[in-house]
Design an enzyme around this catalytic site. Structure first.
Site, PDB file in Angstrom:
ATOM      1  N   LYS A  10      -1.353 -51.666  98.524  1.00  0.00           N
ATOM      2  CA  LYS A  10      -0.785 -51.306 100.014  1.00  0.00           C
ATOM      3  C   LYS A  10      -1.605 -53.139 100.697  1.00  0.00           C
ATOM      4  O   LYS A  10      -2.445 -53.217  99.755  1.00  0.00           O
ATOM      5  CB  LYS A  10      -1.332 -50.449  99.932  1.00  0.00           C
ATOM      6  CG  LYS A  10      -0.980 -49.205 100.220  1.00  0.00           C
ATOM      7  CD  LYS A  10      -2.223 -47.892 100.242  1.00  0.00           C
ATOM      8  CE  LYS A  10      -1.002 -46.093 100.162  1.00  0.00           C
ATOM      9  NZ  LYS A  10      -1.743 -45.694 100.636  1.00  0.00           N
ATOM     10  N   TYR A  50       6.808 -42.316 105.012  1.00  0.00           N
ATOM     11  CA  TYR A  50       5.861 -41.233 104.933  1.00  0.00           C
ATOM     12  C   TYR A  50       6.017 -40.055 106.610  1.00  0.00           C
ATOM     13  O   TYR A  50       5.104 -39.071 106.630  1.00  0.00           O
ATOM     14  CB  TYR A  50       4.922 -41.962 105.759  1.00  0.00           C
ATOM     15  CG  TYR A  50       3.837 -42.533 104.576  1.00  0.00           C
ATOM     16  CD1 TYR A  50       3.913 -42.416 103.327  1.00  0.00           C
ATOM     17  CD2 TYR A  50       3.315 -43.689 104.845  1.00  0.00           C
ATOM     18  CE1 TYR A  50       2.914 -42.562 102.041  1.00  0.00           C
ATOM     19  CE2 TYR A  50       2.755 -44.675 103.730  1.00  0.00           C
ATOM     20  CZ  TYR A  50       2.564 -43.721 102.789  1.00  0.00           C
ATOM     21  OH  TYR A  50       1.797 -44.899 101.429  1.00  0.00           O
ATOM     22  N   PHE A  58      -3.415 -38.494 110.896  1.00  0.00           N
ATOM     23  CA  PHE A  58      -4.102 -39.835 110.894  1.00  0.00           C
ATOM     24  C   PHE A  58      -2.302 -40.448 110.258  1.00  0.00           C
ATOM     25  O   PHE A  58      -2.538 -41.635 109.852  1.00  0.00           O
ATOM     26  CB  PHE A  58      -4.704 -39.517 109.312  1.00  0.00           C
ATOM     27  CG  PHE A  58      -3.754 -38.808 107.728  1.00  0.00           C
ATOM     28  CD1 PHE A  58      -2.630 -39.930 107.362  1.00  0.00           C
ATOM     29  CD2 PHE A  58      -3.791 -37.429 107.275  1.00  0.00           C
ATOM     30  CE1 PHE A  58      -1.972 -39.113 105.710  1.00  0.00           C
ATOM     31  CE2 PHE A  58      -3.333 -37.384 106.205  1.00  0.00           C
ATOM     32  CZ  PHE A  58      -2.263 -37.593 105.657  1.00  0.00           C
ATOM     33  N   ARG A  86       0.348 -41.667  88.506  1.00  0.00           N
ATOM     34  CA  ARG A  86      -0.670 -41.040  89.235  1.00  0.00           C
ATOM     35  C   ARG A  86      -1.969 -40.867  88.576  1.00  0.00           C
ATOM     36  O   ARG A  86      -3.001 -41.361  89.863  1.00  0.00           O
ATOM     37  CB  ARG A  86       0.022 -39.717  90.205  1.00  0.00           C
ATOM     38  CG  ARG A  86       0.999 -39.385  90.390  1.00  0.00           C
ATOM     39  CD  ARG A  86       1.060 -40.151  92.165  1.00  0.00           C
ATOM     40  NE  ARG A  86       0.051 -39.214  92.577  1.00  0.00           N
ATOM     41  CZ  ARG A  86      -0.201 -39.236  93.821  1.00  0.00           C
ATOM     42  NH1 ARG A  86       0.119 -40.039  94.832  1.00  0.00           N
ATOM     43  NH2 ARG A  86      -0.785 -38.290  94.360  1.00  0.00           N
ATOM     44  N   THR A  92      -6.541 -39.373  95.861  1.00  0.00           N
ATOM     45  CA  THR A  92      -6.714 -40.015  97.620  1.00  0.00           C
ATOM     46  C   THR A  92      -7.457 -40.869  97.873  1.00  0.00           C
ATOM     47  O   THR A  92      -8.095 -41.880  98.823  1.00  0.00           O
ATOM     48  CB  THR A  92      -5.754 -39.239  97.935  1.00  0.00           C
ATOM     49  OG1 THR A  92      -4.803 -38.594  97.903  1.00  0.00           O
ATOM     50  CG2 THR A  92      -4.938 -39.840  99.594  1.00  0.00           C
ATOM     51  N   ARG A 103      -7.825 -46.841  92.187  1.00  0.00           N
ATOM     52  CA  ARG A 103      -8.636 -46.656  93.634  1.00  0.00           C
ATOM     53  C   ARG A 103      -9.779 -46.375  93.368  1.00  0.00           C
ATOM     54  O   ARG A 103     -10.375 -46.430  94.081  1.00  0.00           O
ATOM     55  CB  ARG A 103      -7.957 -45.475  94.232  1.00  0.00           C
ATOM     56  CG  ARG A 103      -6.254 -45.688  94.918  1.00  0.00           C
ATOM     57  CD  ARG A 103      -5.984 -44.039  95.010  1.00  0.00           C
ATOM     58  NE  ARG A 103      -4.854 -44.038  95.899  1.00  0.00           N
ATOM     59  CZ  ARG A 103      -3.920 -43.166  95.922  1.00  0.00           C
ATOM     60  NH1 ARG A 103      -4.120 -42.355  95.645  1.00  0.00           N
ATOM     61  NH2 ARG A 103      -3.097 -43.628  97.345  1.00  0.00           N
ATOM     62  N   ASN A 113      -6.656 -47.429 100.669  1.00  0.00           N
ATOM     63  CA  ASN A 113      -6.788 -46.475  99.104  1.00  0.00           C
ATOM     64  C   ASN A 113      -5.978 -47.631  98.099  1.00  0.00           C
ATOM     65  O   ASN A 113      -5.312 -47.346  96.872  1.00  0.00           O
ATOM     66  CB  ASN A 113      -6.729 -45.187  99.354  1.00  0.00           C
ATOM     67  CG  ASN A 113      -4.763 -45.152  99.792  1.00  0.00           C
ATOM     68  OD1 ASN A 113      -4.018 -46.032  99.673  1.00  0.00           O
ATOM     69  ND2 ASN A 113      -5.104 -43.481  99.448  1.00  0.00           N
ATOM     70  N   HIS A 116      -0.439 -46.823  96.400  1.00  0.00           N
ATOM     71  CA  HIS A 116       0.955 -45.946  96.646  1.00  0.00           C
ATOM     72  C   HIS A 116       1.587 -45.340  95.377  1.00  0.00           C
ATOM     73  O   HIS A 116       2.224 -46.573  94.612  1.00  0.00           O
ATOM     74  CB  HIS A 116       1.457 -46.271  97.759  1.00  0.00           C
ATOM     75  CG  HIS A 116       3.062 -44.369  97.649  1.00  0.00           C
ATOM     76  ND1 HIS A 116       2.750 -44.092  98.196  1.00  0.00           N
ATOM     77  CD2 HIS A 116       4.367 -45.138  97.103  1.00  0.00           C
ATOM     78  CE1 HIS A 116       3.720 -42.878  98.170  1.00  0.00           C
ATOM     79  NE2 HIS A 116       4.832 -43.358  97.372  1.00  0.00           N
ATOM     80  N   GLU A 127      11.509 -42.614  97.072  1.00  0.00           N
ATOM     81  CA  GLU A 127      11.436 -43.160  97.174  1.00  0.00           C
ATOM     82  C   GLU A 127      12.068 -44.587  96.997  1.00  0.00           C
ATOM     83  O   GLU A 127      12.224 -45.767  97.328  1.00  0.00           O
ATOM     84  CB  GLU A 127       9.973 -43.457  96.609  1.00  0.00           C
ATOM     85  CG  GLU A 127       8.805 -42.095  97.848  1.00  0.00           C
ATOM     86  CD  GLU A 127       7.698 -41.823  97.080  1.00  0.00           C
ATOM     87  OE1 GLU A 127       7.492 -43.191  95.687  1.00  0.00           O
ATOM     88  OE2 GLU A 127       6.889 -41.157  97.886  1.00  0.00           O
TER      89      GLU A 127
HETATM   90  P1  IDP Z   1      -1.464 -40.655  97.439  1.00  0.00           P
HETATM   91  O1  IDP Z   1      -1.157 -41.506  98.111  1.00  0.00           O
HETATM   92  O2  IDP Z   1      -2.786 -39.940  97.158  1.00  0.00           O
HETATM   93  O3  IDP Z   1      -0.205 -38.807  97.402  1.00  0.00           O
HETATM   94  P2  IDP Z   1      -0.983 -38.363 100.667  1.00  0.00           P
HETATM   95  O4  IDP Z   1      -2.021 -37.169 100.552  1.00  0.00           O
HETATM   96  O5  IDP Z   1       0.812 -38.559 100.264  1.00  0.00           O
HETATM   97  O6  IDP Z   1      -2.028 -39.599  99.465  1.00  0.00           O
HETATM   98  O7  IDP Z   1      -0.941 -39.233 101.772  1.00  0.00           O
HETATM   99  C1  IDP Z   1      -0.451 -40.582 101.973  1.00  0.00           C
HETATM  100  C2  IDP Z   1      -1.526 -41.459 102.393  1.00  0.00           C
HETATM  101  O8  IDP Z   1      -2.128 -41.334 103.678  1.00  0.00           O
HETATM  102  C3  IDP Z   1      -2.625 -42.104 101.280  1.00  0.00           C
HETATM  103  O9  IDP Z   1      -2.531 -42.960 100.478  1.00  0.00           O
HETATM  104  C4  IDP Z   1      -3.325 -42.557 102.397  1.00  0.00           C
HETATM  105  O10 IDP Z   1      -3.403 -43.490 102.401  1.00  0.00           O
HETATM  106  C5  IDP Z   1      -3.719 -41.826 103.832  1.00  0.00           C
HETATM  107  N1  IDP Z   1      -3.929 -40.934 103.761  1.00  0.00           N
HETATM  108  C6  IDP Z   1      -4.187 -39.918 103.195  1.00  0.00           C
HETATM  109  N2  IDP Z   1      -5.330 -38.810 103.755  1.00  0.00           N
HETATM  110  C7  IDP Z   1      -5.654 -39.550 104.500  1.00  0.00           C
HETATM  111  C8  IDP Z   1      -6.906 -38.921 105.890  1.00  0.00           C
HETATM  112  O11 IDP Z   1      -7.325 -38.142 105.715  1.00  0.00           O
HETATM  113  N3  IDP Z   1      -7.421 -39.964 106.678  1.00  0.00           N
HETATM  114  C9  IDP Z   1      -6.033 -40.835 106.777  1.00  0.00           C
HETATM  115  N4  IDP Z   1      -5.491 -41.254 105.947  1.00  0.00           N
HETATM  116  C10 IDP Z   1      -5.125 -40.273 105.051  1.00  0.00           C
HETATM  117 MG    MG Z   2       1.533 -38.761  98.579  1.00  0.00          MG
END
Ligand code: IDP
Ligand code: MG
Length: 143
Positions: A10, A50, A58, A86, A92, A103, A113, A116, A127
């Site tokens: 990212k 997304y 967010f 993962r 996350t 991470r 973070n 992905h 994807e």
């Molecule tokens: P993941 O990347 O671990 O699968 P997801 O819940 O699918 O997490 O969320 C996608 C992306 O959205 C996250 O990787 C992060 O960049 C962002 N994100 C997720 N939760 C939050 C939040 O609570 N605040 C801000 N950004 C978030």
């Molecule tokens: Mg995800």
């Protein structure tokens, strides 16, 4: 079973010159890079990629972040690649991520973070086809 998964390094990681370190972590963990490209995503790309998060508070910030700088897009392969990536990524929110995860080591916060990874077989298929349609077609990942 050898699986394919989509990984994205990212913008926060690219900005801090962490591409090499993150790819090293992937290769040290026996992921094979099948496809790779640097791309500066546009807002509609991020919104579409997304789309499952479009109702989340967010969402607009996430799309702005993902288009703020280039990303590295990769198709990775490995035995059980989806779950293995993962695990190597960590939670996350880096505050909740296990030690030695990407991470935990590199992420700035829950949004920025660093990496992905697809979260299921269906996500991986969608994807990979989203960014690497030729690969998806030649590997029968599109249906
Ligand atoms: P993941 O990347 O671990 O699968 P997801 O819940 O699918 O997490 O969320 C996608 C992306 O959205 C996250 O990787 C992060 O960049 C962002 N994100 C997720 N939760 C939050 C939040 O609570 N605040 C801000 N950004 C978030
Ligand atoms: Mg995800």
């Amino acid at each position: 079973m050898i699986e394919y998964t989509l990984a994205i390094i990212k913008p926060d990681a690219i900005k801090r010159h962490l591409i090499g370190k993150i790819i090293s972590r992937l290769e040290e963990n026996q992921f094979t890079i099948e496809e790779m490209k640097l791309q500066h995503l546009k807002i509609p790309d991020a919104q579409s990629f997304y789309h499952m998060h479009k109702e989340k508070p967010f969402f607009s910030s996430l799309c702005a972040f993902m288009t703020s700088y280039p990303v590295v897009l990769m198709v990775l392969s490995k035995e059980n690649a989806i779950e293995e990536l993962r695990k190597l990524m960590g939670a996350t929110d880096p505050k909740a991520a296990a030690p030695n995860t990407i991470r935990k080591e590199f992420a700035l916060n829950v949004e920025q973070n660093s990496i992905h990874g697809s979260d299921s077989k269906d996500s991986a298929r969608r994807e990979i086809a989203f960014f690497f349609l030729d690969f998806a077609e030649t590997h029968s990942l599109v249906y």
